[in-house]
Design an enzyme around this catalytic site. Structure first.
Site, PDB file in Angstrom:
ATOM      1  CB  THR A   1       4.340   1.860  12.826  1.00  0.00           C
ATOM      2  OG1 THR A   1       3.203   2.635  13.483  1.00  0.00           O
ATOM      3  CG2 THR A   1       5.087   0.775  13.441  1.00  0.00           C
ATOM      4  CG  ASP A   2       1.243   5.984  15.915  1.00  0.00           C
ATOM      5  OD1 ASP A   2       0.945   4.876  14.869  1.00  0.00           O
ATOM      6  OD2 ASP A   2       0.866   6.582  16.238  1.00  0.00           O
ATOM      7  CD  GLU A   3      -0.068  -0.617  15.772  1.00  0.00           C
ATOM      8  OE1 GLU A   3       0.438  -1.106  16.302  1.00  0.00           O
ATOM      9  OE2 GLU A   3      -0.696  -0.255  14.755  1.00  0.00           O
TER      10      GLU A   3
ATOM     11  CB  THR B   1       3.799 -11.028   1.765  1.00  0.00           C
ATOM     12  OG1 THR B   1       3.221  -9.883   1.297  1.00  0.00           O
ATOM     13  CG2 THR B   1       5.582 -11.336   1.368  1.00  0.00           C
TER      14      THR B   1
ATOM     15  CB  SER C   1       1.757  -3.854   7.695  1.00  0.00           C
ATOM     16  OG  SER C   1       0.599  -4.555   7.376  1.00  0.00           O
TER      17      SER C   1
ATOM     18  CB  ALA D   1       7.265  -5.986  20.013  1.00  0.00           C
TER      19      ALA D   1
ATOM     20  CE1 TYR E   1       3.934  -3.651  11.747  1.00  0.00           C
ATOM     21  CE2 TYR E   1       2.196  -2.311  13.098  1.00  0.00           C
ATOM     22  CZ  TYR E   1       3.332  -2.494  12.361  1.00  0.00           C
ATOM     23  OH  TYR E   1       3.007  -1.778  11.329  1.00  0.00           O
TER      24      TYR E   1
ATOM     25  CE  LYS F   1       7.612  -0.956  11.217  1.00  0.00           C
ATOM     26  NZ  LYS F   1       7.955  -1.109   9.646  1.00  0.00           N
TER      27      LYS F   1
ATOM     28  CG  PHE G   1      -1.537   0.887   1.304  1.00  0.00           C
ATOM     29  CD1 PHE G   1      -2.332   1.683   0.883  1.00  0.00           C
ATOM     30  CD2 PHE G   1      -1.529   1.630   3.385  1.00  0.00           C
ATOM     31  CE1 PHE G   1      -2.411   3.257   1.243  1.00  0.00           C
ATOM     32  CE2 PHE G   1      -2.247   2.762   2.582  1.00  0.00           C
ATOM     33  CZ  PHE G   1      -2.574   3.351   2.325  1.00  0.00           C
TER      34      PHE G   1
ATOM     35  CB  ALA H   1       6.421  -4.062   7.642  1.00  0.00           C
TER      36      ALA H   1
ATOM     37  CG  ASN I   1      -0.116   5.835   6.179  1.00  0.00           C
ATOM     38  OD1 ASN I   1       0.490   5.936   5.150  1.00  0.00           O
ATOM     39  ND2 ASN I   1       0.319   6.507   7.404  1.00  0.00           N
TER      40      ASN I   1
END
Ligand code: NAD
Ligand code: DAU
Length: 341
Positions: free
Chosen positions: A124-126, A37, A84, A153, A151, A155, A12, A82, A181
């Protein structure tokens, strides 16, 4: 001619970045390296008809393939590749650890071996965890890394791998940490495209928990322009938070989609909450704005409408996905609570 190596360029955000860079620069060529993938899709690149774009199918964990594919004299590696999706990482973390951590290490090693000038990590902000409900707190670049999902963790671990490559070997690295996004070509496992696709088909719209989780939404091209700024002028070793100051409750996003499509709100189905569901993400983008002069260009209203229009006009793209392996994913994920699509 500058040479870029972009990973995950059939996904994306990666495909949006490739499109934008080629459109806005004449002096750049791109090797686009993607494993294809379930989330990678060559359809996402079908309008990128440019001799400066070379697509190579490959896995970022495969050292030899990566070393062969990174062009000599490469100016920058942009790592979008990634796993994601948070829900998939809750189901099974293995691929997340492999691609997001090992893959990043392999790419950093290749950057060293090939003397690549700059390594841009799309984080990512996560990685910063969750903010309290309805507080005045925001994620800044000084927020501690407190990832809550497998996920996130993976990143966060990738960011540490990046730091080590810089501190130990002097690799020139910069990191972007963006919020949620949205836009064309997003795989319909994520909130906005899932809700649009289900609404178009009059299927129920599964909202987790009370629908009051907050996400900070940004149009995909605005994220890509920020990545460009960070690549060009970001300070080595620094992270930059990227956001459009656009916090929304999930339930309000879902209602806006139904309203835009003229569909009834009773399509909304509240379902069991995501495990460990982060409550609120909200980004303070002052650093990227003040230091690098970046500002988002797209308003939420125009961005959401143009995204809905894209899905309405590209139903074959969605149907191809919905008729494939996605059907099994959807059934396993939502089947117990919703009737299958
Ligand atoms: P996506 O899932 O749409 O695309 C990921 C791409 O990576 C796919 O094309 C896939 O084929 C490819 N890929 C996966 N594993 C690979 C491997 N081992 N080797 C090579 N290619 C592989 O993801 P996206 O939403 O476009 O996200 C891109 C990046 O941006 C990710 O790193 C993600 O963590 C980050 N990010 C995403 C968001 C968001 O809201 N979507 C926000 C902030 C950061
Ligand atoms: O913040 C950046 C992150 O945003 C990226 O790093 C991730 O790659 C990206 O997937 C996204 O993570 P989220 O978990 O926030 O996105 P998702 O679209 O999965 O969910 C957004 C919100 O909507 C979240 O609070 C969960 C909720 N949701 C999601 C789905 C798929 C629902 O209520 N129902 C759903 O069916």
């Amino acid at each position: 001619m500058k040479k870029f190596f972009v990973t995950g360029g059939a996904g994306f955000i990666g495909s949006a970045f490739v499109r934008l860079v080629l459109e806005e620069n004449e002096d750049i060529s791109i090797v686009d390296f993607d494993a294809l993938t379930y989330a990678g899709n060559l359809e996402n690149l079908k309008d990128v008809d440019d001799a400066r774009h070379t697509f190579i199918r490959g896995d970022i964990c495969d050292r030899d393939s990566v070393l062969n594919a990174v062009p000599d004299g490469c100016d920058a590696i942009f790592n979008f590749a990634a796993e994601s999706h948070v829900d998939r990482s809750i189901h099974s973390a293995d691929e997340f650890l492999r691609t997001n951590i090992i893959g990043t290490q392999v790419l950093l090693d290749a950057a060293r071996a090939k003397n690549v000038r700059r390594f841009v990590q799309i984080s990512t902000d996560e990685v910063m965890g969750s903010l309290p409900d309805e507080s005045d707190d925001y994620f800044t670049e000084d927020s501690p890394l407190q990832p809550n999902s497998p996920y996130a963790a993976s990143k966060a671990a990738a960011e540490f791998v990046l730091r080590a490559a810089r501190e130990t070997f002097g690799v020139d690295t910069v990191t972007t940490r963006c919020g949620n996004n949205y836009g064309p070509r997003q795989f319909p496992e994520k909130l906005i495209p899932l809700m649009i696709a289900n609404a178009i088909n009059d299927d129920p719209l599964p909202v987790y928990g009370d629908g009051k989780n907050v996400r900070d939404w940004i149009f995909v091209d605005d994220h890509c322009r920020a990545i460009w700024k960070v690549y060009e002028n970001g300070r080595s070793g620094e992270a930059y938070n990227i956001g459009a100051r656009n916090e929304k409750y999930n339930i309000d996003v879902v209602k806006s989609i139904l309203d835009a499509l003229g569909k009834p709100h009773d399509l909304i189905a509240f379902v069991t909450d995501r495990l460990g569901h982060d409550r609120r993400y909200a980004i303070d983008p002052a650093k990227v704005e003040d230091e690098l002069g970046w500002k988002p260009q797209m308003t939420w209203e125009n961005g959401l409408q143009s995204t809905i229009d894209w899905y309405l006009n590209n139903q074959a793209w969605v149907d191809n996905i919905r008729n494939g392996e996605y059907r099994n994913y959807y059934k396993a994920m939502y089947g117990a609570e919703l009737k299958a699509t």
